[in-house]
Design a protein around this motif. Structure first.
Motif, PDB file in Angstrom:
ATOM      1  N   VAL A 251      -8.338   1.807   9.140  1.00  0.00           N
ATOM      2  CA  VAL A 251      -9.784   1.920   8.934  1.00  0.00           C
ATOM      3  C   VAL A 251     -10.285   0.867   7.948  1.00  0.00           C
ATOM      4  O   VAL A 251     -11.304   0.212   8.181  1.00  0.00           O
ATOM      5  CB  VAL A 251     -10.139   3.336   8.430  1.00  0.00           C
ATOM      6  CG1 VAL A 251     -11.614   3.427   8.067  1.00  0.00           C
ATOM      7  CG2 VAL A 251      -9.784   4.374   9.491  1.00  0.00           C
ATOM      8  N   GLU A 252      -9.549   0.693   6.864  1.00  0.00           N
ATOM      9  CA  GLU A 252     -10.000  -0.210   5.803  1.00  0.00           C
ATOM     10  C   GLU A 252      -9.762  -1.681   6.141  1.00  0.00           C
ATOM     11  O   GLU A 252     -10.507  -2.550   5.680  1.00  0.00           O
ATOM     12  CB  GLU A 252      -9.274   0.137   4.493  1.00  0.00           C
ATOM     13  CG  GLU A 252      -9.628   1.528   3.969  1.00  0.00           C
ATOM     14  CD  GLU A 252      -8.757   1.951   2.803  1.00  0.00           C
ATOM     15  OE1 GLU A 252      -7.878   1.157   2.391  1.00  0.00           O
ATOM     16  OE2 GLU A 252      -8.940   3.084   2.305  1.00  0.00           O
TER      17      GLU A 252
ATOM     18  N   ARG B 220      -9.159  -3.124   9.569  1.00  0.00           N
ATOM     19  CA  ARG B 220      -8.990  -3.040  11.032  1.00  0.00           C
ATOM     20  C   ARG B 220      -8.369  -4.318  11.595  1.00  0.00           C
ATOM     21  O   ARG B 220      -7.579  -4.277  12.543  1.00  0.00           O
ATOM     22  CB  ARG B 220     -10.356  -2.776  11.680  1.00  0.00           C
ATOM     23  CG  ARG B 220     -10.311  -2.555  13.176  1.00  0.00           C
ATOM     24  CD  ARG B 220     -11.658  -2.077  13.688  1.00  0.00           C
ATOM     25  NE  ARG B 220     -11.627  -1.919  15.136  1.00  0.00           N
ATOM     26  CZ  ARG B 220     -11.960  -2.874  15.994  1.00  0.00           C
ATOM     27  NH1 ARG B 220     -12.350  -4.064  15.525  1.00  0.00           N
ATOM     28  NH2 ARG B 220     -11.906  -2.663  17.289  1.00  0.00           N
TER      29      ARG B 220
ATOM     30  N   GLY C 178      -0.563   8.610   4.921  1.00  0.00           N
ATOM     31  CA  GLY C 178      -1.940   8.330   4.534  1.00  0.00           C
ATOM     32  C   GLY C 178      -2.210   6.851   4.352  1.00  0.00           C
ATOM     33  O   GLY C 178      -3.249   6.337   4.793  1.00  0.00           O
ATOM     34  N   ALA C 179      -1.282   6.131   3.735  1.00  0.00           N
ATOM     35  CA  ALA C 179      -1.467   4.693   3.507  1.00  0.00           C
ATOM     36  C   ALA C 179      -1.535   3.944   4.829  1.00  0.00           C
ATOM     37  O   ALA C 179      -2.361   3.033   5.003  1.00  0.00           O
ATOM     38  CB  ALA C 179      -0.329   4.149   2.645  1.00  0.00           C
TER      39      ALA C 179
ATOM     40  N   SER D 176      -2.772   5.559  14.338  1.00  0.00           N
ATOM     41  CA  SER D 176      -3.369   4.351  13.764  1.00  0.00           C
ATOM     42  C   SER D 176      -4.063   3.522  14.840  1.00  0.00           C
ATOM     43  O   SER D 176      -5.150   2.973  14.618  1.00  0.00           O
ATOM     44  CB  SER D 176      -2.297   3.508  13.066  1.00  0.00           C
ATOM     45  OG  SER D 176      -1.777   4.174  11.943  1.00  0.00           O
TER      46      SER D 176
ATOM     47  N   ARG E   8       0.830  -1.210   0.000  1.00  0.00           N
ATOM     48  CA  ARG E   8       0.000   0.000   0.000  1.00  0.00           C
ATOM     49  C   ARG E   8       0.864   1.260   0.000  1.00  0.00           C
ATOM     50  O   ARG E   8       0.585   2.225  -0.723  1.00  0.00           O
ATOM     51  CB  ARG E   8      -0.934  -0.002   1.213  1.00  0.00           C
ATOM     52  CG  ARG E   8      -2.062  -1.020   1.123  1.00  0.00           C
ATOM     53  CD  ARG E   8      -2.727  -1.211   2.483  1.00  0.00           C
ATOM     54  NE  ARG E   8      -3.806  -2.182   2.426  1.00  0.00           N
ATOM     55  CZ  ARG E   8      -5.103  -1.878   2.386  1.00  0.00           C
ATOM     56  NH1 ARG E   8      -5.472  -0.617   2.408  1.00  0.00           N
ATOM     57  NH2 ARG E   8      -6.017  -2.808   2.327  1.00  0.00           N
TER      58      ARG E   8
ATOM     59  N   THR F 138      -5.098  12.085   8.741  1.00  0.00           N
ATOM     60  CA  THR F 138      -3.994  12.185   7.781  1.00  0.00           C
ATOM     61  C   THR F 138      -3.526  13.625   7.655  1.00  0.00           C
ATOM     62  O   THR F 138      -2.315  13.893   7.602  1.00  0.00           O
ATOM     63  CB  THR F 138      -4.452  11.654   6.402  1.00  0.00           C
ATOM     64  OG1 THR F 138      -4.882  10.298   6.531  1.00  0.00           O
ATOM     65  CG2 THR F 138      -3.330  11.737   5.392  1.00  0.00           C
TER      66      THR F 138
ATOM     67  N   ARG G 229     -12.075  11.279  11.611  1.00  0.00           N
ATOM     68  CA  ARG G 229     -12.082  10.637  10.295  1.00  0.00           C
ATOM     69  C   ARG G 229     -10.656  10.470   9.807  1.00  0.00           C
ATOM     70  O   ARG G 229      -9.762  11.230  10.173  1.00  0.00           O
ATOM     71  CB  ARG G 229     -12.894  11.473   9.297  1.00  0.00           C
ATOM     72  CG  ARG G 229     -14.379  11.551   9.632  1.00  0.00           C
ATOM     73  CD  ARG G 229     -15.158  12.290   8.552  1.00  0.00           C
ATOM     74  NE  ARG G 229     -14.676  13.658   8.391  1.00  0.00           N
ATOM     75  CZ  ARG G 229     -15.085  14.683   9.133  1.00  0.00           C
ATOM     76  NH1 ARG G 229     -15.962  14.478  10.105  1.00  0.00           N
ATOM     77  NH2 ARG G 229     -14.614  15.900   8.921  1.00  0.00           N
ATOM     78  N   VAL G 230     -10.463   9.466   8.947  1.00  0.00           N
ATOM     79  CA  VAL G 230      -9.102   9.175   8.486  1.00  0.00           C
ATOM     80  C   VAL G 230      -8.522  10.347   7.700  1.00  0.00           C
ATOM     81  O   VAL G 230      -7.323  10.632   7.802  1.00  0.00           O
ATOM     82  CB  VAL G 230      -9.077   7.866   7.668  1.00  0.00           C
ATOM     83  CG1 VAL G 230      -9.821   8.015   6.341  1.00  0.00           C
ATOM     84  CG2 VAL G 230      -7.640   7.416   7.430  1.00  0.00           C
ATOM     85  N   ALA G 231      -9.347  11.057   6.951  1.00  0.00           N
ATOM     86  CA  ALA G 231      -8.842  12.209   6.193  1.00  0.00           C
ATOM     87  C   ALA G 231      -8.353  13.291   7.145  1.00  0.00           C
ATOM     88  O   ALA G 231      -7.301  13.917   6.917  1.00  0.00           O
ATOM     89  CB  ALA G 231      -9.937  12.760   5.282  1.00  0.00           C
TER      90      ALA G 231
ATOM     91  N   ARG H 134      -4.942   4.794   6.590  1.00  0.00           N
ATOM     92  CA  ARG H 134      -6.100   4.176   5.919  1.00  0.00           C
ATOM     93  C   ARG H 134      -6.193   2.693   6.242  1.00  0.00           C
ATOM     94  O   ARG H 134      -7.294   2.136   6.342  1.00  0.00           O
ATOM     95  CB  ARG H 134      -6.008   4.395   4.405  1.00  0.00           C
ATOM     96  CG  ARG H 134      -6.401   5.793   3.962  1.00  0.00           C
ATOM     97  CD  ARG H 134      -6.621   5.863   2.459  1.00  0.00           C
ATOM     98  NE  ARG H 134      -5.422   5.506   1.718  1.00  0.00           N
ATOM     99  CZ  ARG H 134      -4.430   6.359   1.433  1.00  0.00           C
ATOM    100  NH1 ARG H 134      -4.497   7.604   1.838  1.00  0.00           N
ATOM    101  NH2 ARG H 134      -3.369   5.954   0.755  1.00  0.00           N
TER     102      ARG H 134
END
Length: 202
Positions: free
Chosen positions: A100-101, A103, A93-94, A170, A72, A186, A181-183, A97
């Motif tokens: 969240v994506e 877990r 960012g990777a 994380s 990733r 990040t 939120r992940v955004a 994410r």
């Protein structure tokens, strides 16, 4: 008779993925070879052909989630060319994410850390993993220092600070996805790292 190579690799991967699901559901304390065999839809005999015990299968699960994270990060960085700032932000960012994506992947890390505290061999594996991660992050920081994008600094120490920040956020995303939120995570991690590495004003 052992299975053919292609079949063996596929079956082993399926067993490891089943282990990851079991760890996410039951934790390491609740993990048994019987549960993994049932989740992977193989016999316990076949399971023991690939893995001798729980520790071996835990290490394999860690290697799998680490390799997935590596892919990733590499994919995210490849889209950013050679700009060190963009590559470092892509790495952050990777990693976030993933929490969240996937877990379950971060749960594997947590379960591994818990067992590592009582097992010297697992501590050695973890130390090697973190040393490699610091080198990877450090390579991007070093590139930024050489190009003048970042201030001169102790490369591996800076990498350890960045890794600590990413790990901590994380974990929060894994334990409490409602925290932010992940955004958003990040963005503020990226801002913190860029301020930390910023060159001093003349």
């Amino acid at each position: 008779m052992s299975p053919k190579r292609g079949v063996a690799e596929l079956r082993r991967a399926e067993i490891v993925r089943a282990t990851i699901r079991c760890l996410a559901r039951d934790g390491y304390s609740g993990l048994t070879m019987k549960k993994v065999a049932r989740e992977a839809k193989v016999s316990q005999g076949i399971l023991h052909y690939y893995f001798t015990d729980k520790r071996a299968i835990l290490v394999a699960a860690l290697e799998t989630v680490t390799a997935d994270l590596d892919r990733r990060v590499a994919a995210a960085q490849s889209r950013e060319g050679r700009d060190p700032r963009a590559r470092l932000l892509a790495l952050i960012g990777a990693c976030l994410r993933l929490a969240v994506e996937e877990r379950a992947f971060w749960i594997v890390f947590v379960e591994f850390w818990g067992e590592m505290m009582h097992d010297r061999r697992l501590r050695e594996i973890n130390a090697a993993l973190y040393a490699r991660m610091r080198r990877l992050i450090g390579a991007v920081v070093a590139q930024g220092v050489r190009s003048g994008a970042f201030r001169r600094t102790d490369i591996l120490r800076a990498a350890a600070v960045i890794l600590g920040l990413v790990d901590g956020v994380s974990l929060q995303l894994t334990f409490d996805p409602t925290a932010f939120r992940v955004a958003e995570a990040t963005r503020f991690c990226g801002d913190a790292v860029m301020r930390y590495l910023a060159r001093e004003a003349p």
